[in-house]
Design an enzyme around this catalytic site. Structure first.
Site, PDB file in Angstrom:
ATOM      1  N   TYR A  19       6.505   4.392  -7.481  1.00 32.35           N
ATOM      2  CA  TYR A  19       6.200   3.924  -6.122  1.00 32.35           C
ATOM      3  C   TYR A  19       7.246   2.949  -5.600  1.00 32.35           C
ATOM      4  CZ  TYR A  19       3.222   0.164  -8.338  1.00 32.35           C
ATOM      5  OH  TYR A  19       2.699  -0.866  -9.071  1.00 32.35           O
ATOM      6  N   GLU A  20       7.289   2.851  -4.274  1.00 35.38           N
ATOM      7  CA  GLU A  20       8.321   2.117  -3.540  1.00 35.38           C
ATOM      8  C   GLU A  20       9.716   2.691  -3.770  1.00 35.38           C
ATOM      9  OE1 GLU A  20       7.000   0.432  -1.407  1.00 35.38           O
ATOM     10  OE2 GLU A  20       5.054   0.190  -2.344  1.00 35.38           O
ATOM     11  N   GLY A  21       9.769   3.959  -4.145  1.00 34.76           N
ATOM     12  CA  GLY A  21      11.041   4.636  -4.347  1.00 34.76           C
ATOM     13  C   GLY A  21      11.387   4.768  -5.814  1.00 34.76           C
ATOM     14  N   ARG A  77       9.432  -3.881  -3.342  1.00 31.79           N
ATOM     15  CA  ARG A  77      10.364  -3.484  -4.404  1.00 31.79           C
ATOM     16  C   ARG A  77      10.653  -4.650  -5.350  1.00 31.79           C
ATOM     17  NH1 ARG A  77      14.217   0.460  -0.643  1.00 31.79           N
ATOM     18  NH2 ARG A  77      12.879   2.312  -0.911  1.00 31.79           N
TER      19      ARG A  77
END
Length: 589
Positions: free
Chosen positions: A439-441, A295
């Site tokens: 991506y990664e939330g 992140r």
């Protein structure tokens, strides 16, 4: 696109705004003085320009290919990866104990920014390697560290992160991939994963897959998940790669909107031999070490794309002749004035540069907290830095990725019709950076994490500490920066009010306003960073020119008067509507 790592901006930021001396004084960094630090920054610029920028177009088209079950990297990527590893870039911030250079994370941030700004698709392989090492260092066995970490550190092996499945993305509790223990203590993994970044390629000797799976008989949901490590090629008794391939099948490469040079794979595991990392049922905690590292890196990716976009937009605005400016002509001998002569163009570019300066300061501030969390002399100092970074991680990921996308679109707009075609490269920036918001939330996932786990989780203690720090810095500003002082005090007060609202409001309504709260936090921090930049530029005691300091001050003020006011609307939206209205919205939608 003729990208240059913004070395002067990075030097000014770290040397005069963010106290690089304090970072270099941390235990473990004795071998890195300022001269070494900035010599490496200079070398980063040379590496990314000579090796990554040159193969970026080939990464976009034709990109990576899957042939007879083997993934082949885009043309030029293999040569660039060889230089990347041989020159030690992959090992920059990793531990000396396992072959790393153990240089500061703020220096690693410069590498990440330059790689993303020149070739985001290539940059992702390094981010995966780094994340796998971080996870193994935190949860791996001694044997796993001894065998895998040195090979991942030098880049001889590459790493992947296998979470997503066709039926589940963010909700990892729905994972179906199963693990059955073998008689020798290993596990047989069976299941299908999708969207696996750099899931396979021909650039490294081996690929180490970290896989989330559920041990047979484990409870449903996230608490039943465990983390496993599976090599593409099996290892011999001494930990060396053999010719025997594990039962891992690359089912396809996703046909994506952007980052075509990064093979995003669908992978099938069929009784794949793997070894558990950490304890059964603790896989999500282990994987989150990698996800949190990712992140932070995604924020740096957004920063790198934003810088590339601003550079190309600014260059085009100076070159492109279009119309006459109001007032005196800028190019009286020519048929038209350059775009930059027009007031709205200058407004756009100045505001963008102000956001860029503050965003970079925010990103490198986060990197300096990572250094403190790893290297501070006492457990208390490490814990305090880690708590601060934990609160800021979702903000850095979300805000900087969205800033990258916004700046890329701004560059297309600046180029007009030429921005919509491939010739100038800015449309690729739009396509490549768009994934960083996902991506990664997604930003909504980051906002939920921020308000529930981070702010409400510690009753707002860390955030209130930041507010106090902002107010203290405002009080320390000189009288000549009274406008900056007022803006920073307003930003701090707004952040305090919004934090109190998050702490005192029912969770359903808080979640409906979580994204707005995250924006208030991000813009408040940007204002804080802009104020620190303004103070350093006003003092002008470093090695930069008087014009440079004046420009930084103008950009800081542009952020405060043209971007910070967005926080006011987010505060209003945050608290808007009858309590419970969003929770009842199913009747409307």
């Amino acid at each position: 696109m003729d990208y240059q790592l913004p070395q002067r901006d990075i030097t000014f930021l770290l040397d005069e705004v963010l106290n690089l001396d304090d970072t270099l004084a941390l235990p473990g960094y004795e071998h890195c003085d300022k001269d070494t630090f900035f010599a490496v920054v200079d070398a980063i610029n040379g590496f990314v320009r000579d090796n990554l920028a040159t193969c970026n177009e080939a990464g976009d088209s034709p990109g990576a290919k899957l042939v007879d079950g083997q993934v082949y990297a885009a043309p030029g990527f293999g040569d660039a990866y060889k230089v990347f590893c041989e020159d030690g870039w992959n090992a920059l911030a990793l531990e000396e104990e396992y072959g790393g250079q153990q240089l500061p994370f703020v220096l690693h941030a410069a590498l990440r920014e330059g790689m993303a700004g020149t070739n985001l698709a290539f940059a992702l392989i390094h981010e995966l390697n780094f994340g796998v090492v971080e996870a193994l260092m935190a949860y791996g066995s001694d044997d796993q560290k001894t065998v895998y970490v040195p090979q991942l550190t030098n880049g001889n092996w590459a790493g992947t992160m296998n979470l997503t499945e066709p039926h589940c993305g963010t909700d990892l509790g729905l994972i179906r991939t199963k693990a059955v223990q073998n008689d020798d203590g290993s596990y047989a993994i069976t299941g299908n994963k999708i969207f696996i970044t750099w899931g396979d390629h021909d650039m490294s000797e081996n690929v180490a897959h970290l896989i989330l799976a559920r041990v047979e008989g484990a409870q449903p949901g996230p608490r039943g998940l465990s983390l496993f490590l599976a090599p593409k090629y099996m290892l011999d008794a001494d930990g060396n790669t053999t010719d025997t391939q594990n039962t891992i099948t690359i089912a396809g490469i996703e046909n994506k909107m952007g980052i075509h040079g990064s093979p995003t794979c669908a992978i099938s595991f069929e009784d794949t031999k793997a070894w558990i990392v950490g304890e059964e049922g603790k896989g999500l905690a282990a994987m989150f070490v990698m996800m949190n590292a990712a992140r932070l890196s995604v924020g740096q990716q957004g920063l790198g794309i934003a810088e590339a976009a601003i550079q190309t937009a600014t260059a085009y605005a100076h070159e492109r002749l279009q119309g006459r400016a109001d007032g005196e002509a800028w190019n009286p001998a020519g048929p038209a004035d350059p775009l930059v002569a027009h007031a709205d163009v200058r407004r756009r570019l100045l505001t963008a540069q102000g956001e860029m300066d503050a965003g970079r300061a925010f990103a490198y501030f986060g990197a300096s907290l990572l250094d403190e969390a790893h290297r501070s002399a006492t457990p208390e100092a490490r814990k305090a830095a880690d708590a601060k970074l934990s609160v800021l991680t979702p903000v850095l990921k979300s805000y900087l990725s969205e800033m990258g996308s916004r700046m890329a679109n701004e560059a297309v707009q600046m180029h007009g019709g030429h921005g919509f075609i491939k010739d100038y490269g800015v449309e690729q920036l739009v396509r490549d950076v768009r994934i960083t918001e996902i991506y990664e939330g997604t930003s909504a996932v980051q906002a939920r994490d921020l308000v529930t786990r981070k702010v409400r989780g510690d009753s707002g203690a860390v955030m209130k500490g930041f507010v106090a720090d902002m107010l203290a810095d405002a009080d320390a500003l000189p009288a000549e920066l009274a406008d900056v002082q007022t803006a920073l005090r307003d930003a701090a007060a707004r952040l305090g009010r919004c934090t109190d609202w998050v702490l005192s409001t029912a969770q359903g309504d808080v979640l409906s306003g979580a994204c707005d709260y995250l924006e208030v936090v991000a813009l408040s921090f940007s204002a804080w960073m802009a104020a620190r930049i303004a103070k350093a530029a006003h003092a002008g005691t470093g090695a930069q020119s008087a014009d440079y300091y004046a420009d930084r001050l103008d950009c800081a003020r542009a952020l405060l008067v043209r971007a910070l006011p967005r926080a006011l609307s987010h505060e209003m939206i945050l608290q808007a509507g009858e309590p419970g209205m969003i929770c009842r919205a199913d009747r409307c939608i």
